[in-house]
Design a protein around this motif. Structure first.
Motif, short mmCIF file in Angstrom:
data_model
loop_
_atom_site.label_atom_id
_atom_site.label_comp_id
_atom_site.label_asym_id
_atom_site.label_seq_id
_atom_site.Cartn_x
_atom_site.Cartn_y
_atom_site.Cartn_z
N GLU A 12 -44.48 15.10 60.48
CA GLU A 12 -45.11 15.70 61.66
C GLU A 12 -45.32 17.19 61.41
O GLU A 12 -44.59 17.82 60.64
N SER A 13 -46.28 17.79 62.10
CA SER A 13 -46.58 19.21 61.90
C SER A 13 -45.58 20.12 62.59
O SER A 13 -45.52 21.31 62.31
N ASP A 14 -44.78 19.56 63.50
CA ASP A 14 -43.83 20.36 64.27
C ASP A 14 -42.44 19.71 64.27
O ASP A 14 -41.91 19.39 65.33
N PRO A 15 -41.84 19.49 63.09
CA PRO A 15 -40.57 18.76 63.05
C PRO A 15 -39.41 19.53 63.68
O PRO A 15 -39.30 20.75 63.54
N ILE A 16 -38.57 18.80 64.40
CA ILE A 16 -37.35 19.35 64.98
C ILE A 16 -36.21 18.38 64.68
O ILE A 16 -36.45 17.21 64.41
N VAL A 17 -35.00 18.89 64.71
CA VAL A 17 -33.83 18.03 64.50
C VAL A 17 -32.99 18.04 65.78
O VAL A 17 -32.80 19.08 66.41
N LEU A 18 -32.56 16.86 66.17
CA LEU A 18 -31.70 16.73 67.35
C LEU A 18 -30.24 16.90 66.91
O LEU A 18 -29.93 16.80 65.73
N PRO A 19 -29.33 17.15 67.85
CA PRO A 19 -27.92 17.31 67.50
C PRO A 19 -27.31 16.12 66.76
O PRO A 19 -26.34 16.28 66.04
N ASN A 20 -27.91 14.94 66.90
CA ASN A 20 -27.38 13.77 66.20
C ASN A 20 -27.92 13.64 64.77
O ASN A 20 -27.62 12.69 64.07
N GLY A 21 -28.76 14.61 64.33
CA GLY A 21 -29.26 14.64 62.96
C GLY A 21 -30.60 13.96 62.75
O GLY A 21 -31.15 14.00 61.66
N ARG A 22 -31.15 13.34 63.76
CA ARG A 22 -32.44 12.67 63.61
C ARG A 22 -33.58 13.68 63.75
O ARG A 22 -33.51 14.62 64.54
#
Length: 64
Positions: A12-22
């Protein structure tokens, strides 16, 4: 031991990571959370695990 050969990948052009690592695309995650309903404003829902996090807990991912 077998391994997967991937000649193409999609990020994705705007990747983010959630607290669970996904890792998800930020805009897509917000859209999915809205469509799934039962998520308060300012929160996102992990579509895989069902966990709910504050949008402020998301961290931007930089791929080099």
């Amino acid at each position: 031991m077998p391994y997967a050969h991937h000649s193409k990948s999609y990020v994705e052009s705007d990747p983010i990571v959630l607290p669970n690592g996904r890792v998800y695309g930020q805009q897509r995650l917000i859209e999915i959370s809205t469509k799934m309903g039962s998520v308060e404003s300012g929160k996102v829902k992990d579509p895989t695990t069902g966990e709910v996090f504050d949008e402020s807990d998301m961290k931007k991912v930089y791929i080099m």
